[in-house]
Design a protein around this motif. Structure first.
Motif, PDB file in Angstrom:
ATOM      1  N   GLU A  10       0.866  -1.198   0.000  1.00 32.53           N
ATOM      2  CA  GLU A  10       0.000   0.000   0.000  1.00 32.53           C
ATOM      3  C   GLU A  10       0.885   1.225   0.000  1.00 32.53           C
ATOM      4  N   LYS A  11       0.944   1.953  -1.069  1.00 34.40           N
ATOM      5  CA  LYS A  11       1.666   3.238  -1.151  1.00 34.40           C
ATOM      6  C   LYS A  11       3.043   3.188  -0.471  1.00 34.40           C
ATOM      7  N   THR A 116      -4.192  -2.160  19.288  1.00 28.89           N
ATOM      8  CA  THR A 116      -5.600  -1.822  19.492  1.00 28.89           C
ATOM      9  C   THR A 116      -5.865  -1.834  20.996  1.00 28.89           C
ATOM     10  N   GLU A 177     -10.200  -0.961  13.604  1.00 29.10           N
ATOM     11  CA  GLU A 177     -10.416  -0.637  12.182  1.00 29.10           C
ATOM     12  C   GLU A 177      -9.427   0.420  11.688  1.00 29.10           C
ATOM     13  N   ASN A 178      -8.694   1.072  12.627  1.00 28.15           N
ATOM     14  CA  ASN A 178      -7.776   2.143  12.210  1.00 28.15           C
ATOM     15  C   ASN A 178      -6.310   1.714  12.189  1.00 28.15           C
ATOM     16  N   ILE A 180      -4.265   0.016  10.149  1.00 28.51           N
ATOM     17  CA  ILE A 180      -3.409   0.244   8.974  1.00 28.51           C
ATOM     18  C   ILE A 180      -3.393   1.713   8.571  1.00 28.51           C
ATOM     19  N   THR A 181      -4.561   2.382   8.654  1.00 28.78           N
ATOM     20  CA  THR A 181      -4.561   3.803   8.268  1.00 28.78           C
ATOM     21  C   THR A 181      -3.640   4.615   9.179  1.00 28.78           C
ATOM     22  N   THR A 182      -3.558   4.189  10.451  1.00 27.80           N
ATOM     23  CA  THR A 182      -2.687   4.919  11.379  1.00 27.80           C
ATOM     24  C   THR A 182      -1.220   4.807  10.963  1.00 27.80           C
ATOM     25  N   HIS A 184       0.003   4.730   8.005  1.00 27.59           N
ATOM     26  CA  HIS A 184       0.275   5.723   6.954  1.00 27.59           C
ATOM     27  C   HIS A 184       0.447   7.115   7.563  1.00 27.59           C
ATOM     28  N   LYS A 185      -0.420   7.437   8.525  1.00 29.29           N
ATOM     29  CA  LYS A 185      -0.317   8.770   9.155  1.00 29.29           C
ATOM     30  C   LYS A 185       1.014   8.914   9.880  1.00 29.29           C
TER      31      LYS A 185
END
Ligand code: COA
Length: 690
Positions: A10-11, A116, A177-178, A180-182, A184-185
């Motif tokens: 992912e990116k 988590t 739920e956060n 993987i998005t975390t 990236h941040k």
């Protein structure tokens, strides 16, 4: 293939998914897959950072315990952590579920850890008699404050993500739920991922480190109990102070290999597997739901304790007692339990309120009408229990399972009065039910698989060490313990003292001896219960001392005198010369000429009586596996865990030797009291299982 790594991109972030059901244990296949994937990511310019995550919402339960004994295989866990550190790129462990043992050691090789809120984290290796030799012992004290690291390693305590964040093990806590998005941040911010590798410094040799180790040693010396693995942890940490990681990690590996072969580690690993198997039947049981509401009839000590244990597991409870005073006492007990949990920081205020609200105290039996499982905890009287279940069948739904918490009564006689006798099982809790881990799940001659499976599902939800069994007088636990307690009292009749017998039990590793236990629970209760004990459990000479004790008012701690005397408000047992008079009078009346017993004979007479009966229970097929008796003795009777349980321990001594001692020294005096156990068949069964 046992375990593999799935790769997604992912990116610029390469994500490695650990996939080894059910707990992502680090099998050799998984370790090899990880090393290959980490090496690839390191050399691939398109990869800017790496994330490790576990499939099925679980990070990793650590080294593969089931593969222990097969010798070390490349790559070991430290090599994986070192490969992560050596990548020259940020790496992040994304922890959901749990990161335990090698799972945490792997995560400690990453530059950051995001967990988590529901994740559990720890180095529980001492539970299986080893220590975190895959990098945990070296890395954790370099990452967080030394005392905190020592505490986690030596206790094996599993902590929540919030505490792990406070200690500095985890960098961020997020919603599942956060995860993987975390990453990236965080990568975009580039802050917490720019850390130095944990191993870059040696463990600083500051005075506080030495003090912490010294204090821990003193604590263990005072308690008189230390596992070999805990001793090793203290020694290895002391030797590692001021030394480089690269040297010490190799020593850890060698020491760990030797520890794995120790009797303690073998015993603890045996229990790890026995405890997981005990709650499973040999045959497939039907899949059933956990009861959503449990009814409890009888709000005494047992009923109240079962209610607390059930509500603690998140199940709604309807608790019936016809007596207003009893209901008031229950309310106070429930609040006091909630307050205790709050004070210990185990629950939040909101969770405490939810816990209290889960228990409805009702004044009519009809109040149990919505229950999917009803457990009776009324007095030990067959006709009372029969009458209760007969009424309940008119009140509860047809699918509601009925369970009796009886210790000794016949389940089939209880079931026979029901129009659907197959709905009744035994659920035998140990007191205090909210604390004691053991639960006997008993299938009567008439019980259905469906009712039995419901008992097993309920036990799992409660987090109990459930043992599935078929019915026999006294069930497996009390039946196998009863001869031991009788032998202990007969030893007293014949010349030993409570102080000697209790000392022998404590030295062996029990938390207290049989007489200290009697004083705690009350001799009056013991004598009252005696009437219900089936005759089959009382063959041969049975001690009558408890009756003489109760007649003399020596009922235990609550009267400040029993087998010992007690000072007001103090529970420390003190040897009582007055007891000697009672014992002498008793012996004279029974024409017993007292003699001396060696400590060895005390131990053998008591414990071999238990081994003999435990073996018979296995051979009769009451329990499914010999290990079930070990689970019972460790979790119900305080048998020292590090000795692996009554049958694991005695198998280690040698059944042939035990049989010979029983035949030569004990059985001839009173054959009825020592019924024959076929030790050679028992040995064969255990040999096959091991
Ligand atoms: N290696 C191999 N198998 C493991 C394992 C490990 N580290 N941890 C758990 N398992 C297996 C269990 O034996 C069980 O297998 P089974 O179904 O064949 O009996 C299965 O995984 C599920 O474990 P269970 O304990 O029943 O599930 P749970 O959800 O109640 O608990 C854990 C999961 C991970 C919290 C618990 O199993 C645990 O504490 N494991 C030990 C962790 C540990 O000590 N790691 C350090 C190893 S050195």
């Amino acid at each position: 293939m046992s375990g593999r790594v799935h790769i997604t991109n992912e990116k610029g972030l390469r994500i490695l998914w650990l996939d080894h059901p059910p707990v992502n244990a680090l099998s050799s296949d998984l370790r090899l897959g990880l090393l290959t994937a980490i090496t690839d990511a390191a050399s691939d310019d398109s990869v800017k950072a790496l994330a490790l995550i576990g499939k099925s919402d679980k990070f990793c339960a650590g080294a593969d315990i089931k593969a222990f004994g097969g010798g070390p295989q490349h790559p070991r866990i430290p090599e994986l952590a070192e490969a992560l550190e050596g990548m020259g790129k940020p790496s992040v462990a994304l922890i959901d579920g749990f990161a335990l043992g090698g799972g945490l050691e792997l995560a400690l090789g990453c530059t950051a850890r995001i967990a988590t809120h529901r994740a559990r984290i720890g180095l529980p290796e001492i539970e299986i008699g080893i220590f975190p030799s895959g990098g945990g012992l070296q890395r954790l004290p370099r990452l967080i404050e030394f005392n905190a690291a020592l505490d986690l390693i030596i206790s094996g305590r599993k902590i929540g993500a919030a505490e792990a964040a406070e200690l500095g093990i985890v960098d961020l806590c997020v919603k599942p739920e956060n995860l993987i998005t975390t990453v990236h941040k965080v990568l975009a911010r580039d802050d917490i991922t720019c850390r130095l590798p944990v191993t870059s410094t040696s463990i600083a040799d500051t005075p506080s480190n030495r003090d912490a180790l010294e204090n821990a040693r003193k604590r263990f010396t005072r308690s008189g109990r230390i596992l070999s693995s805990q001793q090793t942890i203290l020694d290895r940490l002391e030797q590692s102070l001021g030394q480089p990681y690269a040297v010490e990690i190799k020593v850890d590996a060698e020491v760990s290999r030797a520890l794995l072969q120790s009797p303690q580690s073998k015993a603890l690993r045996h229990l790890f597997s026995a405890e997981r198997k005990a709650g499973r039947s040999a045959e497939d049981l039907p899949a059933v739901d956990v009861p959503r509401t449990v009814g409890i009839a009888g709000g005494g000590t047992m009923g109240g304790g079962i209610a607390l244990a059930t509500a603690q597991a998140g199940i709604r409870v309807a608790l019936f007692d016809p007596d207003e005073g009893a209901r008031q006492r229950l309310k106070k007990r429930i609040s006091a339990f909630r307050d205790g949990q709050l004070a210990k920081g185990r629950i939040s205020a909101t969770e405490g309120d939810a816990f209290v609200n889960r228990i409805a105290i009702v004044d009519t039996l009809e109040g149990l009408c919505n229950a999917e499982l009803v457990i009776e905890a009324v007095i030990e009287d067959l006709s009372v229990k029969q009458a209760l279940f007969t009424r309940l069948q008119d009140i509860c739904a047809l699918e509601c399972v009925f369970a009796s918490n009886t210790s000794y009564l016949d389940l089939d006689a209880m079931a026979a009065t029901l129009s659907r006798p197959e709905r009744l099982i035994g659920l035998h809790f140990f007191s205090p039910a909210e604390v004691m881990p053991l639960l006997e799940i008993v299938k009567g001659g008439l019980s259905s698989d469906w009712a039995f499976a419901t008992g097993a599902a309920y036990s799992r939800k409660l987090g109990k060490r459930g043992v599935l069994m078929s019915a026999c007088p006294g069930f497996a636990a009390n039946r196998s313990r009863f001869p031991m307690m009788n032998e202990a009292r007969l030893l007293l009749e014949d010349g030993a003292s409570p102080v000697q017998v209790d000392r022998v039990f404590r030295t062996f590793g029990f938390p207290m001896g049989p007489f200290e236990t009697n004083d705690l629970t009350g001799l009056d209760i013991l004598v009252k219960g005696h009437a219900f004990i089936p005759a089959e459990l009382r063959p041969g000479r049975q001690s009558e001392l408890p009756f003489a004790m109760v007649d003399a008012g020596r009922i235990g701690q609550k009267a400040n005198k029993g087998w010992y005397r007690y000072e007001e408000g103090n529970r420390k047992p003190i040897a009582d010369p007055d007891l000697e008079q009672l014992l002498n009078a008793f012996r004279e009346e029974k024409r017993i000429i007292p003699r001396k017993f060696s400590d060895e004979e005390v131990l053998q007479r008591c414990l071999y009586a238990a081994v003999n009966e435990a073996g018979r229970v296995v051979l009769e097929g009451v329990v499914t596996r010999p290990g079930d008796m070990d689970v019972i003795w460790v979790n119900g009777f305080g048998f020292p865990r590090e000795k692996g349980g009554i049958l694991h321990w005695s198998y280690g001594i040698g059944f042939a030797e035990i049989a010979e001692i029983i035949d030569r020294d004990f059985r001839p005096e009173d054959p009825a009291r020592w019924p024959v156990c076929d030790f050679s068949s028992l040995g064969e069964i255990i040999g096959i299982v091991k």
